[in-house]
Design an enzyme around this catalytic site. Structure first.
Site, PDB file in Angstrom:
ATOM      1  CG  ASP A 145      96.539  74.739  56.328  1.00  0.00           C
ATOM      2  OD1 ASP A 145      96.020  74.855  57.462  1.00  0.00           O
ATOM      3  OD2 ASP A 145      97.703  75.102  56.073  1.00  0.00           O
ATOM      4  NE  ARG A 183      98.077  48.563  68.977  1.00  0.00           N
ATOM      5  CZ  ARG A 183      96.942  48.600  68.297  1.00  0.00           C
ATOM      6  NH1 ARG A 183      96.324  47.471  67.994  1.00  0.00           N
ATOM      7  NH2 ARG A 183      96.418  49.755  67.918  1.00  0.00           N
ATOM      8  CG  HIS A 210     101.043  46.782  73.901  1.00  0.00           C
ATOM      9  ND1 HIS A 210      99.973  45.913  73.991  1.00  0.00           N
ATOM     10  CD2 HIS A 210     101.918  46.204  73.045  1.00  0.00           C
ATOM     11  CE1 HIS A 210     100.187  44.859  73.216  1.00  0.00           C
ATOM     12  NE2 HIS A 210     101.355  45.012  72.640  1.00  0.00           N
ATOM     13  CE  LYS A 240      96.974  36.354  69.543  1.00  0.00           C
ATOM     14  NZ  LYS A 240      97.972  36.781  70.454  1.00  0.00           N
ATOM     15  NE  ARG A 285      98.953  39.024  66.437  1.00  0.00           N
ATOM     16  CZ  ARG A 285      97.708  39.413  66.667  1.00  0.00           C
ATOM     17  NH1 ARG A 285      96.902  39.656  65.662  1.00  0.00           N
ATOM     18  NH2 ARG A 285      97.266  39.550  67.893  1.00  0.00           N
ATOM     19  CG  ASP A 332      94.615  41.713  75.752  1.00  0.00           C
ATOM     20  OD1 ASP A 332      95.729  42.032  76.232  1.00  0.00           O
ATOM     21  OD2 ASP A 332      94.485  41.242  74.610  1.00  0.00           O
ATOM     22  CB  SER A 339      90.992  43.442  64.508  1.00  0.00           C
ATOM     23  OG  SER A 339      91.687  42.370  65.137  1.00  0.00           O
ATOM     24  CB  THR A 396      93.097  38.164  69.811  1.00  0.00           C
ATOM     25  OG1 THR A 396      94.115  38.307  68.830  1.00  0.00           O
ATOM     26  CG2 THR A 396      93.640  37.360  70.983  1.00  0.00           C
TER      27      THR A 396
END
Length: 310
Positions: free
Chosen positions: A34, A93, A127, A190, A192, A216, A221, A224
């Site tokens: 399981d 994050r 982060h 920038k 977002r 960074d 993704s 940026t």
């Protein structure tokens, strides 16, 4: 010292073990039918200084449960001290409430690790540095800056370098790299609009004729980074590369990087590379095993860890 590895990044654990010239402790981390996690430590760890190496990367929840159950197994086996070594700290994050009725999951995960029985935490490029304060146990946040700096020096020596932060929040990190390289610093401003999407607005600094390196902590993704690379080239940069500690690279990120204006994206092996990452032409991996291994060795011998970054 005893080293125990979960399933999240076996290759990194083996590289750390090779650096320390120690074998990985025999253990079993498997699933029941399981999908419940089962752990068995197959060596005596009573009175030992044990380090559990486990990134909480994809699938984050499975790897987090593995970590917690390994720690519990070691505690019940009477290990003297348990250090959770998290090359990548998932949920980092979610370190604040960005809007009403949202969780601070980074704090919740810290509570879980402490409650499971960890005595120390060793992690890499959090982060947000203040996440160290979420733990009620000693926490060492290592920096990949020395590793990144050496790689930049070996691959970009003699070029007219400009270190670039892809957003305002990463300025401290980029400045540290720029200082080590005696290079100039630029910032991408920038805005977002929604999660997973970013819009480049401005380049703060003159990048004309410069070889730009974006720095960074996490690439997810890759929107940026790719947008920033194109903006830098539009502003007159001769070429753009990127150095990122944690290559999450979810969804279509690898394809996005491959088709972008980036000359190359360099990531560390804090997260186990997927097949798509390994075959990508412009993505390269550098190892942080010696850095983490040395920090673990110094922790075991009660020596300074911060002196690694002087």
């Amino acid at each position: 010292m005893k080293l125990v590895a979960g399933n999240s990044n076996r290759a990194l654990a083996e590289a750390i073990a090779a650096y320390l010239n120690l074998p990985l402790t025999k253990s079993v981390v498997r699933r029941f039918a399981d999908m419940e996690v089962f752990v068995e430590i197959q060596e005596n760890v009573r009175g030992e200084d044990v380090f559990v190496i486990q990134s909480t990367s994809y699938p984050a929840n499975d790897h987090l449960m593995e970590l917690l159950i390994i720690i519990d197994a070691l505690k019940r086996a009477s290990a003297r001290r348990i250090t959770a070594v998290l090359p990548y700290y998932g949920y980092a994050r979610q370190d604040r409430k960005p809007q009403a009725r949202t969780p601070i999951s980074a704090k919740l995960v810290a509570n879980l690790i402490v409650t499971a029985g960890a005595d120390r935490v060793l992690t890499l490029d959090l982060h947000a540095g203040q996440i160290q304060g979420f733990f009620d146990i000693p926490t060492d946040n290592l920096f990949s800056a020395p590793v990144i700096t050496r790689d930049i020096q070996s691959h970009y020596e003699g070029q007219n370098l400009m270190i670039v932060s892809p957003d305002v929040g990463g300025v401290v990190r980029a400045r540290a790299i720029a200082k080590r390289l005696n290079a100039d610093l630029a910032i991408v401003d920038k805005r977002r609009e929604r999660a997973g999407e970013s819009e480049v607005m401005n380049i703060i600094g003159d990048v004309s004729g410069r070889s730009c390196i974006l720095v960074d902590d996490i690439v997810d993704s890759a929107g940026t980074l790719c947008n920033a690379a194109q903006a830098l080239l539009d502003a007159g940069a001769t070429q753009v590369s990127a150095y990122v500690t944690h290559g999450v690279l979810s969804g279509g990120a690898v394809a996005r990087v491959s088709s972008s204006a980036l000359k190359e994206l360099v990531i560390s092996d804090s997260i186990h590379a997927t097949e798509a990452v390994r075959v990508a032409q412009n993505i390269r991996t550098i190892t942080i095993a010696p850095l983490i291994g040395e920090a673990m060795h110094r922790t075991s011998e009660e020596r300074s860890v911060s002196s690694l970054f002087d």
